[in-house]
Design an enzyme around this catalytic site. Structure first.
Site, short mmCIF file in Angstrom:
data_model
loop_
_atom_site.label_atom_id
_atom_site.label_comp_id
_atom_site.label_asym_id
_atom_site.label_seq_id
_atom_site.Cartn_x
_atom_site.Cartn_y
_atom_site.Cartn_z
N PRO A 223 11.11 -53.43 -40.30
CA PRO A 223 10.87 -54.56 -40.89
C PRO A 223 11.73 -55.55 -39.87
CG PRO A 223 11.74 -53.34 -42.60
CD PRO A 223 11.89 -52.53 -41.21
N ALA B 156 11.01 -58.48 -44.25
CA ALA B 156 11.40 -58.90 -45.68
C ALA B 156 10.76 -59.88 -46.36
CB ALA B 156 13.01 -59.57 -45.40
N TYR C 202 21.97 -58.90 -48.01
CA TYR C 202 21.28 -59.73 -48.74
C TYR C 202 21.80 -59.20 -50.32
CZ TYR C 202 18.71 -61.13 -44.45
OH TYR C 202 18.79 -61.58 -43.31
N ARG D 253 16.03 -49.26 -47.78
CA ARG D 253 16.95 -49.69 -46.65
C ARG D 253 18.43 -50.02 -47.03
NH1 ARG D 253 15.97 -52.76 -40.78
NH2 ARG D 253 15.25 -50.81 -40.40
N ARG E 156 13.29 -54.03 -31.85
CA ARG E 156 12.98 -54.76 -30.51
C ARG E 156 12.28 -54.18 -29.58
NH1 ARG E 156 19.47 -56.59 -30.66
NH2 ARG E 156 19.18 -54.61 -31.93
#
Length: 355
Positions: free
Chosen positions: A23, A58, A183, A231, A325
């Site tokens: 993600p 997300a 988060y 995750r 990446r």
């Protein structure tokens, strides 16, 4: 025979290989968190490129759960309709479409990275007051959150479950719960950010309660055949914070309530973190969780070379390799990896001349 290119069965879904697109926030949603053509091309090209599992960024379960006003969501019927073309394209090109369900907590209502401004977005510019375990902001330039009461916590659990139901209606074949990177769920897990004295704070079991409640609710919402991943930040990389030993315990508890694979990332909850960056720097976290908790894991973090990815799966350090990446740089990395590892791996008929 390549381990990286063997299928992986998770409940009623089989991934064609062990390569997943991690993600990655794109900060490119339309009004009210609706995905756009950017998401169709961004995610679809990785399916064409050969990734076995394609995870969205997300995707917020509530409007106030977005990191930025430009984040995607899945809190209404309009979101279902907007995601359907994306999931249909990904599935049609051989990948399993999956959504990462998320709530940003005290990291919500921030400017996207390339905006000239930094920190919290004010109401006048489309921002909002975030929520968190307490009332302390992430940093001084972030917005001050409202501390969730028990009714607010119950609402978060319900929103994750409703988001999971909408995900299936939108065509997603698997869901991932985002409990990492500072988060909301990660904020409840970490002793650095959870200073509550009620049933959701204090010892580790109480701090794990919200994440486990969400996992139970998501499992109930999607039924028995749909894979559920989670995750986590396997360590805060801060003295006195959440540790890999905590993550081993959490992983076992998650498996017990129906989570099929733990996606082991790290950090994000504190600016004091000191991360030992390097190729595969988080792989040992996935390996320890897999070994000690007996739970399937995904490894992520500066995995670049096909031989390295192959070794991670072949040696049993993880069951799945997530690329971030590197897949931004090269959407066709899986097909290049297959060629490098000597695996016969056919691509789209339109690209046959490149074989």
């Amino acid at each position: 025979m390549s381990s990286l290119f063997t299928p992986l069965a998770l409940r009623g879904v089989t991934l064609p290989n062990r390569i997943a697109m991690a993600p990655m926030c794109q900060y490119s949603a339309g009004p009210d968190g609706l995905p756009t053509d950017w998401h169709l091309i961004h995610l679809g090209s990785r399916a064409v490129g050969g990734a076995g599992l394609v995870l969205t960024e997300a995707t917020a379960v509530l409007p106030e759960g977005r990191i930025s006003p430009q984040d995607t969501g899945l809190w209404s019927g309009a979101h279902i309709d907007a995601w359907k073309p994306v999931t249909a394209f990904v599935a049609a090109h051989g990948a399993v479409p999956a959504v990462q369900l998320a709530h940003a907590g005290f990291k919500a209502s921030t400017y996207r990275p390339w905006a000239p401004e930094r920190g919290g977005v004010p109401d006048a510019e489309g921002g909002w007051t975030p929520v968190a375990p307490g009332s302390e902001p992430f940093t001084a330039d972030y917005r001050t959150p409202t501390s969730l009461d028990e009714a607010g916590i119950a609402g978060v659990v319900e929103a994750f479950a409703a988001g999971a139901e909408r995900a299936l209606d939108a065509g997603f074949a698997a869901v991932e719960i985002h409990a990492a990177h500072g988060y909301l769920l990660n904020e409840f897990l970490s002793p650095l950010t959870n200073h509550r004295t009620d049933a959701y704070g204090g010892d580790r079991a109480a701090r794990m309660r919200l994440t486990l409640d969400v996992a139970r609710a998501v499992r109930a919402a999607v039924g028995e055949d749909v894979p559920v991943l989670t995750r986590i930040s396997a360590t805060d990389w801060v003295e006195g914070g959440w540790t890999i030993e905590d993550s081993v315990v959490l992983a076992g508890e998650l498996a017990g309530v129906g989570v099929d694979l733990v996606d082991a990332s790290s950090g994000g909850v504190s600016t004091e973190q000191r991360i030992p960056l390097g190729p595969g720097y988080q792989v040992p976290l996935a390996a320890q969780i897999r070994r000690e908790a007996g739970v399937p894991t995904g490894a992520v973090g500066l995995i670049v070379e096909p031989e390295h990815a192959e070794q991670i799966v072949a040696s049993g350090e993880a069951d799945l390799v997530l690329l971030g990446r590197e897949l931004l740089r090269d959407p066709y990395w899986p097909r290049r990896a297959a060629a490098k590892l000597g695996v016969a791996y056919s691509g789209p008929a339109q690209y046959a001349r490149a074989s």
